[in-house]
Design an enzyme around this catalytic site. Structure first.
Site, short mmCIF file in Angstrom:
data_model
loop_
_atom_site.label_atom_id
_atom_site.label_comp_id
_atom_site.label_asym_id
_atom_site.label_seq_id
_atom_site.Cartn_x
_atom_site.Cartn_y
_atom_site.Cartn_z
N LYS B 45 1.49 -1.04 0.28
CA LYS B 45 -0.21 0.21 0.12
C LYS B 45 1.21 1.10 0.06
O LYS B 45 1.55 1.70 0.89
CB LYS B 45 -1.05 0.08 1.18
N ASN B 76 -14.23 3.20 -2.43
CA ASN B 76 -13.50 4.10 -1.36
C ASN B 76 -12.99 5.00 -1.06
O ASN B 76 -12.56 5.55 -2.42
CB ASN B 76 -12.39 2.82 -0.84
N ASN B 135 1.85 5.45 -7.90
CA ASN B 135 0.14 5.84 -7.43
C ASN B 135 0.32 7.13 -8.49
O ASN B 135 -0.16 8.23 -7.54
CB ASN B 135 0.74 5.84 -6.08
N CYS B 138 -4.91 7.95 -7.52
CA CYS B 138 -5.44 7.95 -6.37
C CYS B 138 -6.32 9.60 -6.81
O CYS B 138 -6.37 10.01 -6.65
CB CYS B 138 -5.16 7.56 -5.63
N LYS B 176 0.91 3.65 -12.97
CA LYS B 176 -0.94 3.38 -12.02
C LYS B 176 -1.32 4.21 -12.87
O LYS B 176 -1.11 5.53 -12.40
CB LYS B 176 -0.50 2.54 -10.82
N ASN B 203 -6.31 2.68 -11.79
CA ASN B 203 -7.05 2.97 -10.58
C ASN B 203 -8.52 3.19 -10.37
O ASN B 203 -9.02 2.89 -11.50
CB ASN B 203 -6.16 3.80 -9.68
N THR B 204 -8.78 3.52 -9.19
CA THR B 204 -10.07 3.53 -9.24
C THR B 204 -11.18 4.77 -9.90
O THR B 204 -10.57 5.22 -10.15
CB THR B 204 -10.42 3.28 -7.72
N CYS B 355 -38.23 -7.95 -26.94
CA CYS B 355 -38.21 -7.93 -28.19
C CYS B 355 -38.68 -6.61 -29.18
O CYS B 355 -38.90 -5.88 -29.48
CB CYS B 355 -37.85 -8.59 -28.79
N CYS B 378 -36.03 -10.36 -37.04
CA CYS B 378 -34.42 -10.57 -36.48
C CYS B 378 -32.82 -9.41 -36.91
O CYS B 378 -32.86 -9.88 -37.90
CB CYS B 378 -34.76 -11.61 -36.01
N CYS B 384 -31.65 -10.33 -26.61
CA CYS B 384 -33.05 -11.93 -25.85
C CYS B 384 -32.14 -12.53 -25.25
O CYS B 384 -32.16 -12.94 -24.68
CB CYS B 384 -33.63 -12.45 -27.44
#
Lengths: 438, 432
Positions: B45, B76, B135, B138, B176, B203-204, B355, B378, B384
């Site tokens: 971390k 988070n 990093n 973040c 990252k 990353n997030t 449909c 179709c 479907c």
């Protein structure tokens, strides 16, 4: 000729007596057959619904509740909205969620039953939603402006209650007339205790009456306190939901012996009593093949009878009790005997055994109590024309007499289910309303 | 059992499953448990300069759930390590000493100046760590202080900082990337230009998981208010897969090693990242949801898959990249029709509703709740298939060349032809 003896004798006392079990076991024995869902269980169960197009469960429901919608309302955290969806179609949705044979109605039709043999638990979900609303005393419907019309509803069972509520909603004044000490009909007197616990039937009636405009009169017997003709004169319309007041009998020797009861009376007594105080035999035989027979046999077992035999005269395929009910009886230890035609009740003074003819042999089953559940019938005196032993009605409940409607078990066309009675009462109310407002 | 040993930019690990820089790799205790459970590596971390940061004392996570409260997405607002630098360095030394075969990469985030990097890199190198991850991703808290995604959103900063780091360490450098940008190739290109050995992504994602409808505040809520957090977990996997693929198939970035991150929950997710060009994967939310033992399923699943395909791990990496293309390159002559397998149909009618209400009215509802595809309507949209609750009940069947498409009346061509040559395309180049 030797007759085989069915059922081992136990060390417990013979004869009909109360308190066969330790006192602390009754509560567990007669607890909810299907305990209510908690919040998380309900969410998980609700999430299993596929929200089918033109859903087969709705088609299978006699009251045509919008089941996918009410389940989605549970899944999205709005159980009161869900309850309103249910109750707007079926005002006794709380009871039906408990006692409907869902295994032959909505849950049998559920596509998940086809897919995996495990349907969405529609009945328990329905109860979850209606309990959520009703336990807080909320009545979500209001009456229309008064119409000045008065309707007599005879019988406060499922059909009568349903009819009375819908009429009151439409703004009519309803006199709800019932012969018994409590309203509810078979909901109050005729269903196994473990299917509707904690006085639910009574609470549901009280909740239903909150709509207002309904005057309940107990102890009213049609023909004694007033005739149908009297009611036709005094009210703008009459709805008959009188049920089936008489029970069928058997014509075999020995029926005068002590220890023989109607299963209907036995169930009613149990529903109105502390189970520990209800006498039960050690060796109980129940004759019949319907829901009443199963309810009586299972409850005999739960009261502590050592041996309970449910004897039905036809093959299993013709039993009116659902397969689920039959399995329930077997699971509770009831011995189920098919193709057993009763021949004689033996005994001196009191019942000692019941003799059946079964597949060409005589079968003698020791018994100290015999419960008869071989069907109920209408007492037709003073009622409109009948058909097949029931009051003849059309699709909306109209009888042979103008201004008189009928529904529930007393009327033709139904299948003696609570939910069917609710549908008939509701539909008759709609037709009465149309007639009165024309 | 397939050999899952991994060599990612010179960093060796017994399998390609690393724990991402996140709460699970916050300290020695957790990392030891992870290695004992079988994880191939960890990215420790993120370390920063002292004085260490502080975290909120209210909820750090928010979530969205599927059925049965299955966690689908996590958000988070936790920041980088909130412990002194030296404590972390000492623990890294101890863990690496006891688990020499595992990869220990250290995530770093310091201010956007060269001096702090010059300060911290030798300290990390001295721990015996195998590499560093920068990093730049973040998206909450640290970005407000000019770090994390505030760097990752400016390619020039990425290149500059990467260059500083490369100049000040012998360790492999992984950059990252943040997904909170419009074109992931730009920051990846900057990282490569700065000399990065690899990129890791995603990353997030900036997110608010919900709104408390009583407090009228975002969730997670602290004292009546909420800040956006970083979104991760299964819900973000499709976004991550696309960004990995965008880098993997870029001609300018070809060969840049990628560590795949974003919603990896099962061996299958990992295999998909690898097939799209990731050399290994990093996991966080799945471990935070189920604990470290899930790595055993990832190991057995990937191994069985490689055995069944008779492939090595390196054979899998990038195997799907050549098949990722632009829309304009898709074959317009490939004609399919949906087919409902009646023996599997449970008659729910969801295909019909979808449909009929929202697509092409190409499914007929026949008596007895029998649902059938109308081939003349179709367009093979696949809706479907996607809404059907039964796997493989509805399949897409390719029409054979030479047959007539009943919807268009045209003969299905055996030849590949795409939008670039289509007559309706104003910019089409004549196919002659």
């Amino acid at each position: 000729m030797d007759t085989p003896i069915m059922g081992a004798s136990s060390g417990t006392e013979s004869g009909i007596t109360a308190g066969r079990l330790p006192s602390d076991t009754y509560a567990a024995n007669f607890a909810d057959l299907h305990p209510p869902f908690d919040v998380h269980e309900a969410r998980v169960a609700a999430d299993r619904c596929y929200f089918c197009h033109d859903a087969p469960c709705v088609t299978a429901c006699p009251t045509a509740i919008d089941i996918p919608l009410f389940i989605r309302q549970i899944a999205t955290g709005t159980p009161d909205a869900s309850a309103k969806t249910i109750l707007s179609q079926n005002i006794l949705g709380g009871m039906c969620g408990r006692v409907c044979p869902t295994e032959t109605l909505c849950e049998q039709a559920c596509v998940r039953e086809l897919a995996e043999g495990k349907p969405v638990e529609i009945g328990r979900l329905q109860r979850y939603a209606t309990d959520h609303l009703q336990q807080r005393g909320i009545h979500p419907f209001t009456r229309a402006a008064p119409t000045g019309r008065r309707v007599a509803v005879v019988g406060a069972g499922p059909a009568g209650l349903s009819c009375a509520h819908r009429l009151a909603m439409k703004g009519h004044e309803v006199a709800l007339l019932d012969a018994s000490a409590k309203a509810g009909g078979l909901n109050e007197y005729g269903i196994a205790t473990y299917k509707t616990t904690n006085g639910f039937a009574r609470a549901e009636v009280e909740w239903l009456l909150k709509i207002g405009g309904i005057t309940l009169r107990n102890g009213f017997v049609l023909g004694r306190d007033a005739t149908l003709e009297d009611l036709r004169k005094d009210y703008d319309a009459v709805f008959l939901g009188v049920g089936l007041a008489a029970t069928n009998g058997l014509d075999i020797p020995g029926l005068d012996l002590w220890g023989i009861d109607d299963a209907v009376d036995f169930i009613a007594t149990l529903r109105q009593s502390d189970p520990a105080q209800v006498p039960i035999g050690r060796d109980v035989v129940v004759i019949g093949g319907g829901m009443t027979a199963v309810d009586a046999a299972v409850q005999a077992k739960l009261l502590g009878a050592a041996n309970v035999t449910l004897a039905y005269r036809g093959p299993q395929s013709r039993m009116k009790a659902s397969r689920y009910e039959q399995d329930l009886a077997a699971a509770k230890g009831v011995h189920v005997l098919h193709e057993a035609v009763p021949v004689e009740v033996e005994g001196t003074g009191a019942v000692a055994a019941v003799v059946f003819e079964r597949l060409g042999e005589q079968v003698r089953i020791p018994a100290d109590q015999l419960l008869l559940a071989i069907g109920q019938r209408l007492v037709p005196e003073g009622l409109p024309d009948t058909q097949g032993g029931k009051i003849a009605v059309d699709a909306v409940g109209r009888t042979s007499l103008s201004g008189v409607w009928a529904g529930g078990d007393c009327a033709s066309g139904g299948d003696d289910l609570t939910v069917t009675a609710v549908a008939q009462g509701r539909d008759a109310a709609e037709d009465i309303h149309r007639s009165l407002m024309r | 059992m397939a050999n899952l040993a991994s060599n990612f930019v010179g960093i060796r690990s017994p399998n390609p499953f690393w724990l991402a820089s996140a709460p699970p790799t916050d300290k020695e205790y957790n990392v030891r448990r992870a290695f004992e459970a079988g994880w191939g590596g960890v990215v420790w971390k993120t370390l920063g300069l002292d004085p260490h940061i502080v975290n909120v004392n209210g909820p750090r996570y928010g979530a969205i759930w599927g059925a049965d409260r299955r966690l689908l997405g996590l958000n988070n607002i936790e920041l980088i390590t909130d412990r002194p630098l030296q404590v972390n360095l000492d623990e890294i030394v101890a863990v690496k000493r006891d688990f020499p075969d595992r990869a220990v990469v250290v995530s770093l985030m310091v201010p956007c100046e060269e001096e702090p990097w010059k300060f911290i890199l030798p300290l990390v190198e001295a721990t015996g760590a195998d590499g560093v991850e920068l990093n730049f991703g973040c998206p909450h808290g640290m970005s407000e202080r000019g770090m994390g995604s505030a760097v990752g959103q400016v390619p020039e900063y990425i290149e500059m900082v990467t260059r500083w780091v490369k100049a000040n360490t012998r360790m492999p450098v992984i950059v990252k990337l943040t997904p909170n940008i419009t074109d992931i190739r730009k920051p990846a290109t900057a990282a490569k230009a700065g000399g990065a050995d690899a990129v890791s992504l995603i990353n997030t994602i900036n997110s608010i998981t919900g709104v408390d409808l009583d407090l009228f505040a975002p969730e997670p809520t602290i004292d009546g208010r909420g800040a956006h957090g970083g979104y991760c977990g299964p819900a973000v996997k499709p976004i991550a897969l696309n960004m990995v693929a965008e880098i993997a198939r870029s001609s300018d970035l070809r060969g840049l090693p990628i560590s795949g991150i974003g919603g990896v929950t099962t061996w299958r997710d990992a295999a998909e990242f690898l097939a799209l060009g990731a050399g290994n994967v990093q996991v966080c939310t799945a471990a935070m949801t189920y604990g470290f033992r899930i790595v055993q399923e990832m190991i057995s699943g990937l191994s069985d898959y490689l055995d069944a395909k008779e492939m090595s791990l390196s054979d899998l990496v990038g195997r799907a990249v050549p098949n990722v293309c632009d829309w304009k390159d898709l074959n317009l002559n490939a004609v399919s029709k949906a087919h409902i397998h009646q023996d599997l149909c449970i008659k729910c009618g969801r295909c019909y509703a979808a449909c009929e209400d929202t697509s092409h009215q190409a499914i007929a509802m026949l008596p007895g709740r029998v649902f059938e595809v109308k081939d003349d309507e179709c367009v093979a949209c696949n809706l479907c298939v996607n809404v059907c609750p039964v796997e493989n009940c509805i399949t897409m069947e390719r029409m054979a060349p030479g047959s007539v498409d009943p919807r268009t009346g045209r003969v299905v061509s055996p030849d590949y032809a795409n939008w670039t040559t289509h007559p309706n395309n104003p910019l089409a180049t004549a196919a002659e």
